[in-house]
Motif scaffolding. Structure first.
Motif, PDB file in Angstrom:
ATOM      1  N   LYS A 405       0.823  -1.214   0.000  1.00 55.01           N
ATOM      2  CA  LYS A 405       0.000   0.000   0.000  1.00 55.01           C
ATOM      3  C   LYS A 405       0.855   1.261   0.000  1.00 55.01           C
ATOM      4  O   LYS A 405       0.604   2.215  -0.734  1.00 55.01           O
ATOM      5  N   VAL A 406       1.893   1.237   0.866  1.00 61.08           N
ATOM      6  CA  VAL A 406       2.760   2.398   1.066  1.00 61.08           C
ATOM      7  C   VAL A 406       4.164   1.892   1.367  1.00 61.08           C
ATOM      8  O   VAL A 406       4.326   0.853   2.018  1.00 61.08           O
ATOM      9  N   ALA A 407       5.175   2.621   0.910  1.00 57.69           N
ATOM     10  CA  ALA A 407       6.567   2.300   1.250  1.00 57.69           C
ATOM     11  C   ALA A 407       7.167   3.445   2.047  1.00 57.69           C
ATOM     12  O   ALA A 407       7.104   4.607   1.624  1.00 57.69           O
ATOM     13  N   ILE A 408       7.728   3.110   3.216  1.00 50.80           N
ATOM     14  CA  ILE A 408       8.440   4.069   4.053  1.00 50.80           C
ATOM     15  C   ILE A 408       9.929   3.771   3.909  1.00 50.80           C
ATOM     16  O   ILE A 408      10.373   2.654   4.192  1.00 50.80           O
ATOM     17  N   LEU A 409      10.695   4.749   3.459  1.00 50.20           N
ATOM     18  CA  LEU A 409      12.080   4.499   3.061  1.00 50.20           C
ATOM     19  C   LEU A 409      13.065   5.227   3.965  1.00 50.20           C
ATOM     20  O   LEU A 409      12.852   6.386   4.328  1.00 50.20           O
ATOM     21  N   ILE A 410      14.150   4.515   4.311  1.00 47.74           N
ATOM     22  CA  ILE A 410      15.188   5.068   5.174  1.00 47.74           C
ATOM     23  C   ILE A 410      16.555   4.822   4.541  1.00 47.74           C
ATOM     24  O   ILE A 410      16.706   4.012   3.632  1.00 47.74           O
ATOM     25  N   GLY A 411      17.563   5.527   5.044  1.00 47.44           N
ATOM     26  CA  GLY A 411      18.944   5.213   4.704  1.00 47.44           C
ATOM     27  C   GLY A 411      19.423   5.741   3.368  1.00 47.44           C
ATOM     28  O   GLY A 411      18.717   6.442   2.641  1.00 47.44           O
ATOM     29  N   GLU A 412      20.656   5.355   3.033  1.00 44.13           N
ATOM     30  CA  GLU A 412      21.339   5.882   1.859  1.00 44.13           C
ATOM     31  C   GLU A 412      20.651   5.515   0.541  1.00 44.13           C
ATOM     32  O   GLU A 412      20.736   6.252  -0.434  1.00 44.13           O
ATOM     33  N   ALA A 413      19.984   4.369   0.521  1.00 48.38           N
ATOM     34  CA  ALA A 413      19.383   3.900  -0.730  1.00 48.38           C
ATOM     35  C   ALA A 413      17.944   4.362  -0.919  1.00 48.38           C
ATOM     36  O   ALA A 413      17.287   3.947  -1.882  1.00 48.38           O
ATOM     37  N   ALA A 414      17.450   5.212  -0.039  1.00 47.35           N
ATOM     38  CA  ALA A 414      16.041   5.616  -0.111  1.00 47.35           C
ATOM     39  C   ALA A 414      15.676   6.200  -1.475  1.00 47.35           C
ATOM     40  O   ALA A 414      14.631   5.869  -2.055  1.00 47.35           O
ATOM     41  N   GLU A 415      16.532   7.059  -1.998  1.00 50.66           N
ATOM     42  CA  GLU A 415      16.229   7.698  -3.284  1.00 50.66           C
ATOM     43  C   GLU A 415      16.194   6.674  -4.416  1.00 50.66           C
ATOM     44  O   GLU A 415      15.303   6.716  -5.288  1.00 50.66           O
ATOM     45  N   LEU A 416      17.146   5.733  -4.418  1.00 47.10           N
ATOM     46  CA  LEU A 416      17.170   4.701  -5.453  1.00 47.10           C
ATOM     47  C   LEU A 416      15.925   3.825  -5.392  1.00 47.10           C
ATOM     48  O   LEU A 416      15.349   3.461  -6.436  1.00 47.10           O
ATOM     49  N   ILE A 417      15.508   3.466  -4.189  1.00 48.57           N
ATOM     50  CA  ILE A 417      14.321   2.619  -4.048  1.00 48.57           C
ATOM     51  C   ILE A 417      13.078   3.375  -4.499  1.00 48.57           C
ATOM     52  O   ILE A 417      12.197   2.821  -5.168  1.00 48.57           O
ATOM     53  N   GLU A 418      13.020   4.658  -4.146  1.00 49.11           N
ATOM     54  CA  GLU A 418      11.859   5.455  -4.549  1.00 49.11           C
ATOM     55  C   GLU A 418      11.776   5.573  -6.073  1.00 49.11           C
ATOM     56  O   GLU A 418      10.682   5.595  -6.650  1.00 49.11           O
ATOM     57  N   GLU A 419      12.906   5.637  -6.742  1.00 49.12           N
ATOM     58  CA  GLU A 419      12.896   5.700  -8.205  1.00 49.12           C
ATOM     59  C   GLU A 419      12.213   4.476  -8.807  1.00 49.12           C
ATOM     60  O   GLU A 419      11.542   4.560  -9.843  1.00 49.12           O
TER      61      GLU A 419
END
Length: 484
Positions: A405-419
């Motif tokens: 439903k939703v992804a909550i992102l942390i850490g150095e790779a957050a931007e890559l995962i969001e892409e």
């Protein structure tokens, strides 16, 4: 011969002898006298290095530990026993002359094999090996070795538990936490050793020969350390290279790389998979698994508590291992009822207001997260992120449409995962685990699952995956106890 793009056939690989053998150390060592008085350098003072140094010092080896950290960064409880045993500890970097004067160098799994001091030592004729390879040469008990990208610790612990229930004095160790050198240092004499083995450990083997060798799966991981996926695959397959006719190889036939694998007819090969197919020795049938050892044995899975298809595959691997080793079918059926998830692996943490929280902090690669997500039928609020390991997050995006439903992102790779995920599900970036858990709870509805399954390593924000998982559980408890 089955092949996959980017790596040589296993047979081609296994015929290449290790170039770093040393005259003092023959392939089959028979007693400790061959090591006594030798000058051996142990690189790294983690758990493998610590136990390797203790064991070697206890049998009369002149041990020097080379550690990159400074004295003030090391635990006195680790240093003091070694110093008391006469181990020399050099900290603050690796000294070239120490390595070049050594008879052998023993490296821990986390130590890069291409360090300059190691290359120079090799050129001087110094044997460079790993803790697993060296310790295994002195272990008399048969070894069950488990490797794969995901599921190693779960399968290793399950096999160990079943063998213990079957009355065997069983040592469970390796990459799961307690290295094999600890067995030797403590003077233990088990009936059987069950060892989790990583690709890093397999990189340095020469004569390591498990009685039973399992490869559970091979997917993209550790691409930050290997030059390509082919190198990683090749490393995993080294587990089979020294097996002989009386040994057993067990592979997951659902895995596309392993299903194409052909091995020499010099050991028994057992295949397993979820569905019944020709040449499979274990598969799932309704609420049971069927496992062949001469004939098929049927085991009920009604009381098996580990969720997901991947954990059913894990059970098939355990069943084949135990039947091969002669565990009584009734005992194995009883063991199935007692298996439970390990900490930080699909671990149920708590529930409040109809929202369940699961800690899967050990899921440090994309495939592990995909498997975790597919193991649930309820909507998921995913907490992911950490230090990037080089693999694409696109496979995660494919399952996100149906499950997340939703992804909550942390850490150095957050931007890559969001892409990757941002095209299919809402994504929110936060700065801490506390904020991630609170934001996930706010976004969740009754019946939803909040799942920590990072797809990344932990070292950008935490000590390790265990620390990350504990921080998640602490944040969850504050919510379930009404402190937030």
């Amino acid at each position: 011969m089955g092949r996959a793009e980017g790596y040589r056939s296993f047979l081609d690989h296994s015929n290449n002898p290790c170039p770093y053998s040393h005259e003092y150390f023959e392939v089959k060592m028979k007693n400790y006298l061959e090591l006594k008085g030798k000058n051996i350098v142990v690189v790294g003072l983690g758990v493998s290095g610590y136990w390797a140094a203790r064991w070697l010092a206890s049998i009369g080896v002149r041990v020097t530990v080379s550690e990159a950290k400074h004295d003030r960064e090391l635990d006195p409880a680790v240093l003091e026993p070694l110093l008391h045993m006469g181990v020399k500890v050099e900290t603050g970097g690796h000294r070239k002359d120490t390595f070049e004067r050594a008879d052998a160098v023993v490296i821990s799994p986390g130590v890069p094999h291409e360090m300059d001091v190691l290359d120079k030592a090799r050129k001087k004729g110094v044997w460079v090996t790993g803790e697993l390879e060296l310790a295994s040469r002195f272990i008399q008990a048969p070894i069950v070795a488990v490797t794969g990208t995901n599921g190693k610790s779960t399968v290793t612990s399950m096999i160990g538990q079943a063998l213990k229930m079957g009355g065997l004095n069983t040592y469970v160790g390796g990459n799961i936490g307690t290295p094999l050198s600890a067995l030797l240092a403590q003077g233990l004499n088990p009936d059987v050793v069950v060892a989790e083995v990583s690709s890093f450990q397999l990189d340095t083997i020469e004569s390591f020969c498990p009685k039973v060798a399992l490869v559970l799966n091979i997917t993209r991981d550790h691409l930050d350390r290997y030059k390509g996926f082919g190198g990683y695959v090749e490393s995993k397959l080294r587990i089979f290279q020294n097996q002989e006719e009386e040994d057993c190889a067990i592979i997951c036939d659902d895995d596309p790389i392993l299903s194409a694998l052909e091995l020499p007819r010099t050991r028994r090969l057992l295949r397993y998979g979820i569905t019944k197919k020709r040449d499979r020795d274990a598969y799932v049938h309704q609420d049971s698994i069927l496992v062949r050892n001469g004939k098929f044995h049927k085991f009920s899975t009604k009381h098996y508590r580990l969720p997901g298809i991947h954990n059913m595959q894990n059970l098939l691997a355990v069943g084949l291992t135990c039947t091969f080793l002669g565990v009584d079918p009734e005992i194995f059926q009883s063991a199935i009822r007692h298996f439970k998830p390990l900490p930080h692996r699909m671990e149920w943490v708590g529930e409040t207001n109809g929202i369940s929280f699961y800690n899967d902090s050990k899921a440090t690669n994309v495939d592990a997260v995909v498997r975790a997500i597919e193991g649930f039928e309820r909507p998921i609020i995913l907490i992911a992120g950490g230090r990037h390991k080089g693999a694409s997050y696109e496979p995660l995006a494919k399952v996100a449409k149906q499950h997340i439903k939703v992804a909550i992102l942390i850490g150095e790779a957050a931007e890559l995962i969001e892409e990757a995920l941002g095209r299919v599900v809402p994504c929110y970036r936060v700065e801490s685990m506390d904020k991630a858990v609170m934001e996930a709870y706010r976004k969740a509805d009754p019946g939803d699952i909040v799942l920590l399954s990072p797809a990344c390593s932990s070292f950008d924000m935490f000590l390790d995956y265990k620390d990350r998982g504990e921080k998640f559980k602490e944040a969850v408890r504050r919510i379930t106890n009404g402190q937030e």
